[in-house]
Design a protein around this motif. Structure first.
Motif, short mmCIF file in Angstrom:
data_model
loop_
_atom_site.label_atom_id
_atom_site.label_comp_id
_atom_site.label_asym_id
_atom_site.label_seq_id
_atom_site.Cartn_x
_atom_site.Cartn_y
_atom_site.Cartn_z
N PHE A 152 31.02 95.50 28.81
CA PHE A 152 31.27 95.47 28.00
C PHE A 152 31.30 94.62 26.13
O PHE A 152 31.76 93.09 26.47
N VAL A 153 30.23 95.19 25.64
CA VAL A 153 30.33 94.17 24.37
C VAL A 153 30.73 95.27 22.75
O VAL A 153 30.92 96.60 23.13
N LEU A 154 30.50 94.39 21.78
CA LEU A 154 30.80 95.23 20.58
C LEU A 154 29.36 96.25 20.15
O LEU A 154 28.79 96.33 20.68
N PRO A 155 30.82 97.47 19.67
CA PRO A 155 29.29 98.61 19.41
C PRO A 155 27.97 98.07 18.54
O PRO A 155 29.03 97.34 17.86
N GLY A 156 27.33 98.77 18.80
CA GLY A 156 25.77 98.80 17.69
C GLY A 156 25.22 98.07 18.20
O GLY A 156 23.86 97.81 17.78
N GLY A 157 25.68 96.96 19.17
CA GLY A 157 24.53 95.62 20.02
C GLY A 157 23.51 96.50 20.62
O GLY A 157 21.74 95.40 20.91
N ALA A 158 23.34 97.58 21.67
CA ALA A 158 22.83 98.00 22.45
C ALA A 158 20.88 98.26 21.97
O ALA A 158 20.03 97.62 22.69
N VAL A 159 21.47 98.21 20.58
CA VAL A 159 19.39 98.84 20.09
C VAL A 159 19.17 97.26 20.58
O VAL A 159 18.16 97.19 19.04
N LYS A 160 20.11 96.27 19.91
CA LYS A 160 19.57 94.83 18.94
C LYS A 160 18.90 94.18 21.17
O LYS A 160 17.70 93.33 20.54
N VAL A 161 19.09 95.04 21.65
CA VAL A 161 18.46 93.85 22.75
C VAL A 161 17.17 93.55 23.53
O VAL A 161 16.68 92.51 23.94
N PRO A 162 15.76 94.31 23.63
CA PRO A 162 15.46 94.69 23.14
C PRO A 162 14.46 93.44 23.13
O PRO A 162 13.66 91.99 23.25
N GLU A 163 14.40 93.51 21.33
CA GLU A 163 14.28 92.07 20.36
C GLU A 163 14.60 90.59 20.89
O GLU A 163 14.27 89.79 20.82
N LEU A 164 16.11 90.74 21.61
CA LEU A 164 17.13 89.82 21.92
C LEU A 164 16.70 88.84 23.36
O LEU A 164 16.22 87.76 23.23
N VAL A 165 16.25 90.21 24.13
CA VAL A 165 15.40 89.96 25.00
C VAL A 165 14.29 89.44 25.08
O VAL A 165 13.70 88.37 25.92
N ARG A 166 13.46 89.90 24.11
CA ARG A 166 12.22 88.75 23.92
C ARG A 166 12.85 87.78 22.80
O ARG A 166 11.31 86.39 23.81
N LYS A 167 12.70 87.70 22.58
CA LYS A 167 13.06 85.50 21.52
C LYS A 167 13.92 85.42 22.76
O LYS A 167 13.47 84.21 22.91
N SER A 168 14.78 85.82 24.11
CA SER A 168 14.97 84.91 25.11
C SER A 168 13.99 84.43 26.42
O SER A 168 13.95 83.61 26.76
N GLY A 169 12.25 84.76 25.78
CA GLY A 169 11.08 84.44 26.62
C GLY A 169 11.42 85.28 28.00
O GLY A 169 10.20 85.21 28.30
N TRP A 170 11.37 86.21 27.78
CA TRP A 170 11.26 87.43 28.59
C TRP A 170 10.87 88.82 28.35
O TRP A 170 11.26 88.93 26.76
N VAL A 171 10.10 89.51 29.23
CA VAL A 171 9.36 90.90 28.56
C VAL A 171 10.20 92.20 29.39
O VAL A 171 11.34 92.08 30.18
N PRO A 172 11.44 92.99 28.26
CA PRO A 172 12.30 93.65 28.02
C PRO A 172 12.28 94.33 29.73
O PRO A 172 12.42 94.95 30.03
N ALA A 173 10.78 94.62 29.51
CA ALA A 173 9.99 95.64 30.64
C ALA A 173 10.39 95.25 32.25
O ALA A 173 10.41 96.11 32.93
N SER A 174 10.08 93.98 32.35
CA SER A 174 10.73 92.65 33.54
C SER A 174 11.92 93.10 33.96
O SER A 174 11.65 92.67 35.46
#
Length: 221
Positions: free
Chosen positions: A143-165
């Motif tokens: 569980f995280v603060l609301p509104g965070g879900a939409v940020k996940v793909p970009e945050l994953v990419r910034k972490s060096g991962w491909v979201p779809a993988s």
């Protein structure tokens, strides 16, 4: 260095899940509304058919027996009023307890193995954690603060991962999670890997968890 960290985390993955309190679905749903100010709504429930638990929806091949909404407008049914919650569960005392995401919290859903790996890493880093649910289909919801879900793909990419993988699913507006003591068919009940307490009333930002969860999902592939 990374291998040493991973080995230390792996040793913590097998920790036991805390036992659940024996409250009824109605009592638990009321507690979520009163103590956490979460919206809740009743879902399907399990019925014994020939000694086998079946979903009340009547579908023999139901993918989430006993743990999904009963009506398409479930979002309008969700409420944070303890009085309304009691009335809803009086109609069907065994109804599952479902929590809409995108309101008071979003949820990051990952495989169980990756979830325990991330928990070990986050706790060692002394990061703030909110409640974490573990469902019998071997998924964990952070569980995280609301509104965070939409940020996940970009945050994953910034972490060096491909979201779809990665098997990392962000649940925000229009989605829901099943909460204890909801049961999934014959597979068991939803449990708290990290129970809601006064200490974790304030939820973390999604940015604080994504890197650890992405790394754990990457290792779990």
């Amino acid at each position: 260095m990374e291998e040493t960290i991973a080995a230390a985390e792996d040793s913590q993955i097998a920790g036991q899940i805390p036992q659940q309190r024996g409250d009824s679905p109605q009592e638990t749903a009321v507690r979520y509304a009163e103590e956490r100010h979460w919206d809740v709504f009743p879902g399907t429930w399990l019925e014994a058919v020939g000694g086998i638990p079946r979903c009340s929806c009547g579908e023999a091949s139901c993918p989430a027996p006993g743990a999904h909404p009963t009506r398409p407008d479930w979002a309008n049914q969700a409420t944070g009023s303890a009085t309304v919650v009691r009335r809803l569960w009086q109609k069907q005392p065994m109804a599952s307890v479902l929590l809409p995401t995108g309101r008071t919290f979003d949820a990051l859903c990952v495989p169980e193995t990756a979830g325990f790996l991330a928990l070990a890493r986050l706790e060692r880093m002394s990061l703030t954690l909110g409640p974490v649910a573990l469902s019998p289909d071997r998924r964990m919801q952070f569980f995280v603060l609301p509104g965070g879900a939409v940020k996940v793909p970009e945050l994953v990419r910034k972490s060096g991962w491909v979201p779809a993988s990665l098997d990392l699913v962000a649940l925000g507006a229009g989605a829901y999670v099943a909460a204890p003591p909801t049961r999934f068919g014959a597979r068991g009940a939803v449990q708290w890997a990290r129970r809601p307490t006064p200490a974790n009333r304030w939820l973390p930002d999604v940015e604080e968890l994504v890197s650890a969860l992405a790394y754990a999902c990457g290792r779990d592939r």
